[in-house]
Design a protein around this motif. Sequence first.
Motif, PDB file in Angstrom:
ATOM      1  N   ALA A  40       0.838  -1.193   0.000  1.00  0.00           N
ATOM      2  CA  ALA A  40       0.000   0.000   0.000  1.00  0.00           C
ATOM      3  C   ALA A  40       0.875   1.246   0.000  1.00  0.00           C
ATOM      4  O   ALA A  40       1.958   1.252   0.599  1.00  0.00           O
ATOM      5  CB  ALA A  40      -0.916   0.010   1.226  1.00  0.00           C
ATOM      6  N   VAL A  41       0.385   2.286  -0.661  1.00  0.00           N
ATOM      7  CA  VAL A  41       1.084   3.562  -0.728  1.00  0.00           C
ATOM      8  C   VAL A  41       0.035   4.671  -0.793  1.00  0.00           C
ATOM      9  O   VAL A  41      -1.046   4.482  -1.347  1.00  0.00           O
ATOM     10  CB  VAL A  41       2.045   3.609  -1.941  1.00  0.00           C
ATOM     11  N   ALA A  42       0.361   5.827  -0.214  1.00  0.00           N
ATOM     12  CA  ALA A  42      -0.608   6.925  -0.136  1.00  0.00           C
ATOM     13  C   ALA A  42      -0.288   8.045  -1.115  1.00  0.00           C
ATOM     14  O   ALA A  42       0.871   8.293  -1.444  1.00  0.00           O
ATOM     15  CB  ALA A  42      -0.647   7.479   1.280  1.00  0.00           C
ATOM     16  N   THR A  43      -1.378   8.711  -1.551  1.00  0.00           N
ATOM     17  CA  THR A  43      -1.275   9.930  -2.354  1.00  0.00           C
ATOM     18  C   THR A  43      -2.273  10.945  -1.789  1.00  0.00           C
ATOM     19  O   THR A  43      -3.044  10.635  -0.876  1.00  0.00           O
ATOM     20  CB  THR A  43      -1.635   9.688  -3.844  1.00  0.00           C
ATOM     21  N   THR A  44      -2.273  12.098  -2.393  1.00  0.00           N
ATOM     22  CA  THR A  44      -3.310  13.073  -2.091  1.00  0.00           C
ATOM     23  C   THR A  44      -4.675  12.473  -2.432  1.00  0.00           C
ATOM     24  O   THR A  44      -4.755  11.520  -3.203  1.00  0.00           O
ATOM     25  CB  THR A  44      -3.098  14.369  -2.901  1.00  0.00           C
ATOM     26  N   ALA A  45      -5.734  13.080  -1.897  1.00  0.00           N
ATOM     27  CA  ALA A  45      -7.091  12.622  -2.228  1.00  0.00           C
ATOM     28  C   ALA A  45      -7.757  13.526  -3.246  1.00  0.00           C
ATOM     29  O   ALA A  45      -8.913  13.307  -3.604  1.00  0.00           O
ATOM     30  CB  ALA A  45      -7.940  12.539  -0.960  1.00  0.00           C
ATOM     31  N   GLY A  46      -7.061  14.553  -3.713  1.00  0.00           N
ATOM     32  CA  GLY A  46      -7.637  15.423  -4.731  1.00  0.00           C
ATOM     33  C   GLY A  46      -8.956  16.018  -4.280  1.00  0.00           C
ATOM     34  O   GLY A  46      -9.059  16.609  -3.211  1.00  0.00           O
ATOM     35  N   GLU A  47      -9.995  15.826  -5.094  1.00  0.00           N
ATOM     36  CA  GLU A  47     -11.309  16.404  -4.826  1.00  0.00           C
ATOM     37  C   GLU A  47     -12.191  15.548  -3.913  1.00  0.00           C
ATOM     38  O   GLU A  47     -13.329  15.922  -3.629  1.00  0.00           O
ATOM     39  CB  GLU A  47     -12.049  16.631  -6.155  1.00  0.00           C
ATOM     40  N   LEU A  48     -11.694  14.389  -3.470  1.00  0.00           N
ATOM     41  CA  LEU A  48     -12.478  13.549  -2.557  1.00  0.00           C
ATOM     42  C   LEU A  48     -12.559  14.196  -1.186  1.00  0.00           C
ATOM     43  O   LEU A  48     -11.715  15.022  -0.823  1.00  0.00           O
ATOM     44  CB  LEU A  48     -11.833  12.160  -2.440  1.00  0.00           C
ATOM     45  N   ASP A  49     -13.535  13.796  -0.388  1.00  0.00           N
ATOM     46  CA  ASP A  49     -13.694  14.330   0.962  1.00  0.00           C
ATOM     47  C   ASP A  49     -12.814  13.527   1.923  1.00  0.00           C
ATOM     48  O   ASP A  49     -13.292  12.817   2.809  1.00  0.00           O
ATOM     49  CB  ASP A  49     -15.167  14.275   1.382  1.00  0.00           C
ATOM     50  N   ARG A  97      -3.622  -4.910   6.213  1.00  0.00           N
ATOM     51  CA  ARG A  97      -2.575  -4.563   7.187  1.00  0.00           C
ATOM     52  C   ARG A  97      -1.721  -3.408   6.682  1.00  0.00           C
ATOM     53  O   ARG A  97      -1.442  -2.454   7.420  1.00  0.00           O
ATOM     54  CB  ARG A  97      -1.683  -5.767   7.480  1.00  0.00           C
ATOM     55  N   GLU A  98      -1.283  -3.501   5.423  1.00  0.00           N
ATOM     56  CA  GLU A  98      -0.424  -2.458   4.857  1.00  0.00           C
ATOM     57  C   GLU A  98      -1.160  -1.115   4.724  1.00  0.00           C
ATOM     58  O   GLU A  98      -0.574  -0.052   4.922  1.00  0.00           O
ATOM     59  CB  GLU A  98       0.129  -2.903   3.506  1.00  0.00           C
ATOM     60  N   SER A  99      -2.450  -1.170   4.404  1.00  0.00           N
ATOM     61  CA  SER A  99      -3.239   0.067   4.331  1.00  0.00           C
ATOM     62  C   SER A  99      -3.341   0.713   5.706  1.00  0.00           C
ATOM     63  O   SER A  99      -3.226   1.947   5.834  1.00  0.00           O
ATOM     64  CB  SER A  99      -4.634  -0.220   3.770  1.00  0.00           C
ATOM     65  N   LEU A 100      -3.542  -0.089   6.743  1.00  0.00           N
ATOM     66  CA  LEU A 100      -3.608   0.461   8.098  1.00  0.00           C
ATOM     67  C   LEU A 100      -2.242   0.977   8.546  1.00  0.00           C
ATOM     68  O   LEU A 100      -2.153   1.988   9.236  1.00  0.00           O
ATOM     69  CB  LEU A 100      -4.159  -0.572   9.078  1.00  0.00           C
ATOM     70  N   ARG A 101      -1.166   0.301   8.141  1.00  0.00           N
ATOM     71  CA  ARG A 101       0.181   0.802   8.442  1.00  0.00           C
ATOM     72  C   ARG A 101       0.380   2.176   7.807  1.00  0.00           C
ATOM     73  O   ARG A 101       0.846   3.116   8.449  1.00  0.00           O
ATOM     74  CB  ARG A 101       1.247  -0.175   7.928  1.00  0.00           C
ATOM     75  N   ALA A 102      -0.012   2.304   6.547  1.00  0.00           N
ATOM     76  CA  ALA A 102       0.109   3.595   5.860  1.00  0.00           C
ATOM     77  C   ALA A 102      -0.748   4.650   6.558  1.00  0.00           C
ATOM     78  O   ALA A 102      -0.313   5.792   6.746  1.00  0.00           O
ATOM     79  CB  ALA A 102      -0.289   3.457   4.390  1.00  0.00           C
TER      80      ALA A 102
END
Length: 169
Positions: free
Chosen positions: A66-75, A102-107
């Motif tokens: 899992a890796v994170a980015t901005t959410a753009g126009e999402l709330d 698990r990886e999403s929760l770690r992120a």
Amino acid sequence: MTTITFVRGDITRQSADAIVNAANSSLLGGGGVDGAIHRRGGPEILADCRRLRASHYGKGLATGRAVATTAGELDARWVIHTVGPVYSATEDRSELLASCYRESLRAADELGARTVAFPAVSAGIYGWPMEDAARIAVETVRATQTAVEKITFVLFDERAYDAFAAQPH
């Protein structure tokens, strides 16, 4: 204590610190949840994904990561992209599916997110049987140590909602 809830609806309409995207390994958008998140979130998400591909993920994001980015126009503040496994009747890939959660929760913990919205990872076009996908998802988030306070599973249809809501939580 983390609370787990289930709602039927469109994950792109949820309000959360982080929305999890059932992405493909390219990180460049696709069908299903992935396409919907990219469409509703706008070009900022794709731009962030392209930056990730140009730096750390030249070959794409591995299954179960899992890796994170901005959410753009999402709330939301962030989108956490995770690549679920394609279901196989001949190979047990359940650990890879559990790793997505698990990886999403770690992120989410690294970001400081306190509320996270999950789709049913791998239960759409990747063919994972809904009841088994629900069992793995709920068991995994229940067993994962996290600072996330509220996890919402956002299920697209009644069948998915019923499968997830039937899980002990």
